[in-house]
Design a protein around this motif. Structure first.
Motif, PDB file in Angstrom:
ATOM      1  N   ARG A 104       0.808  -1.218   0.000  1.00 18.17           N
ATOM      2  CA  ARG A 104       0.000   0.000   0.000  1.00 18.17           C
ATOM      3  C   ARG A 104       0.846   1.276   0.000  1.00 18.17           C
ATOM      4  O   ARG A 104       0.644   2.171  -0.813  1.00 18.17           O
ATOM      5  CB  ARG A 104      -0.938  -0.033   1.211  1.00 18.17           C
ATOM      6  N   THR A 158      -6.429   1.568  -9.496  1.00 21.92           N
ATOM      7  CA  THR A 158      -6.547   0.138  -9.780  1.00 21.92           C
ATOM      8  C   THR A 158      -6.234  -0.150 -11.238  1.00 21.92           C
ATOM      9  O   THR A 158      -5.546  -1.117 -11.569  1.00 21.92           O
ATOM     10  CB  THR A 158      -7.975  -0.347  -9.454  1.00 21.92           C
ATOM     11  N   THR A 187      -2.484  -5.777   1.620  1.00 21.50           N
ATOM     12  CA  THR A 187      -3.103  -4.752   0.776  1.00 21.50           C
ATOM     13  C   THR A 187      -4.256  -5.393   0.009  1.00 21.50           C
ATOM     14  O   THR A 187      -4.115  -5.770  -1.163  1.00 21.50           O
ATOM     15  CB  THR A 187      -2.076  -4.136  -0.192  1.00 21.50           C
ATOM     16  N   ASP A 188      -5.397  -5.522   0.654  1.00 23.19           N
ATOM     17  CA  ASP A 188      -6.491  -6.283   0.051  1.00 23.19           C
ATOM     18  C   ASP A 188      -7.068  -5.605  -1.190  1.00 23.19           C
ATOM     19  O   ASP A 188      -7.610  -6.281  -2.071  1.00 23.19           O
ATOM     20  CB  ASP A 188      -7.596  -6.542   1.075  1.00 23.19           C
ATOM     21  N   GLU A 189      -6.945  -4.259  -1.303  1.00 23.46           N
ATOM     22  CA  GLU A 189      -7.495  -3.582  -2.470  1.00 23.46           C
ATOM     23  C   GLU A 189      -6.753  -3.945  -3.759  1.00 23.46           C
ATOM     24  O   GLU A 189      -7.233  -3.678  -4.865  1.00 23.46           O
ATOM     25  CB  GLU A 189      -7.505  -2.066  -2.276  1.00 23.46           C
ATOM     26  N   TYR A 242      -8.750  -7.263   8.125  1.00 21.44           N
ATOM     27  CA  TYR A 242      -8.962  -7.162   6.677  1.00 21.44           C
ATOM     28  C   TYR A 242      -8.947  -8.534   6.019  1.00 21.44           C
ATOM     29  O   TYR A 242      -9.510  -8.721   4.926  1.00 21.44           O
ATOM     30  CB  TYR A 242      -7.890  -6.267   6.040  1.00 21.44           C
TER      31      TYR A 242
END
Length: 358
Positions: free
Chosen positions: A8, A58, A78-80, A107
């Motif tokens: 991140r 993204t 960093t799950d996104e 998360y």
């Protein structure tokens, strides 16, 4: 082998330092890329290394993934980033690393583990947290300890050794690192002996009210004349500080409420500076065997003070702990030792992935 790490924040801190240390080993065998979502001044940690990308969206991250044929994408807390993998329709090996043990670890509940080929954890403690959350993924969870540059973190005799023993605390001024406990311990020790001074390294990003609270508590404890607080210090200068504490006959103290690994502890040990730490998280894995005498339970200031007195005064014990600590760091956590283990694990996971596909 071609690898992409996604994290991140590009910031000068623990994860970035760990990736730079790993790169020293992995670049001999693989082409390693790094993608961050936001830049907070950490780029200089990589020097002029070319494969570094800051993806502002993204879509930009997905384009970067599509423009390279990565054998593995390794996502760190960093799950996104998974939205970018989906957008890129990435079909290679997906590995998820967990380095947090704070409330942020929740998360993990947002992850779709069916698309993750392996989990990596820096300690058994973190691996057990992952396995508890995802029993079906237990066999896909591997322990890959952090590594330390033992060429940088080594003992060098200081030119000037303080007349008083240095008790050293390193960390952010936050609740997790529990800086008030260090001041309480220092105050307790000061009631029993007059040969110590207290150093705190960290706090550059602390809020003004936190700094005020630190100085007020230090004043109430009568520590201001003995407290040496350094808000910020370059990473390359830290070995000199640990060596100075060691040469003075002092040690380092951790007061963390939890740790996924314990980098400051192994940094201290590598510089021949004994480390006292709480029996929480992964710290008992680092301070095992004879080193477990350096663990304390809870915030029992009296117990901690007794341990400190012994570690400060028993030279035979100090010598044994110093030798044991140095051996452990170099045999298990050096870039060569930990890097080899990490790369072997990557090979295993990627080969398993390829075997399933064929």
């Amino acid at each position: 082998m071609k690898i992409l790490y996604i994290y991140r924040y590009l910031i000068l801190g623990g994860v970035t330092t760990q990736l730079v240390n790993r790169l020293a080993y992995l670049r001999r065998f693989a082409e390693v890329h790094f993608a961050y979502l936001k830049d907070y001044g950490g780029r200089r940690a990589f020097g002029d290394y070319p494969h570094l990308q800051v993806a502002g969206s993204t879509g930009e991250l997905a384009d970067y993934i599509n423009s390279h044929n990565f054998d593995a994408v390794i996502i760190i807390d960093t799950d996104e980033a998974y939205a970018a993998l989906e957008q890129a329709r990435y079909q290679g090996c997906v590995i998820h690393e967990v380095h947090t043990t704070t409330s942020n670890i929740r998360y993990l509940d947002r992850l779709n583990i069916t698309g993750i080929d392996a989990f990596l954890a820096p300690s058994k403690y973190v691996a057990d947290l992952i396995r508890k959350r995802f029993p079906a993924a237990a066999a896909r969870c591997y322990i890959t300890p952090n590594c330390l540059d033992t060429g940088l973190f080594t003992y060098s005799q200081p030119e000037h050794i303080p007349a008083q023993k240095v008790l050293l605390w390193v960390g952010k001024l936050d609740q997790h690192k529990n800086w008030p406990a260090f001041l309480a311990i220092s105050h307790s020790l000061l009631q029993l002996r007059d040969d110590c001074q207290f150093w705190m390294i960290g706090g550059e990003t602390a809020k003004a009210e936190t700094v005020d609270a630190l100085l007020e508590q230090a004043d109430q404890y009568g520590l201001l004349s003995r407290l040496h607080w350094i808000q910020s210090l370059d990473y390359e200068d830290m070995p000199q500080v640990y060596a100075l504490a060691a040469a003075s006959g002092g040690l380092s103290i951790s007061t963390s409420k939890n740790e996924s690994f314990g980098m400051t502890v192994i940094e201290s040990l590598a510089c021949r500076c004994p480390a006292l730490a709480p029996r929480v998280g992964a710290l008992p894995e680092v301070l095992d065997g004879e080193l477990n005498v350096c663990l304390y339970d809870g915030l029992d200031v009296q117990q901690i003070t007794e341990k400190l007195n012994r570690l400060l005064d028993d030279q035979n014990l100090r010598n044994r702990l110093i030798d044991a600590g140095c051996r452990k760091v170099r045999s298990q956590y050096s870039i060569e030792a930990a890097g080899r283990h990490y790369f072997d694990t990557l090979n295993k996971v990627i080969n398993q992935k390829m075997g399933k596909e064929h």
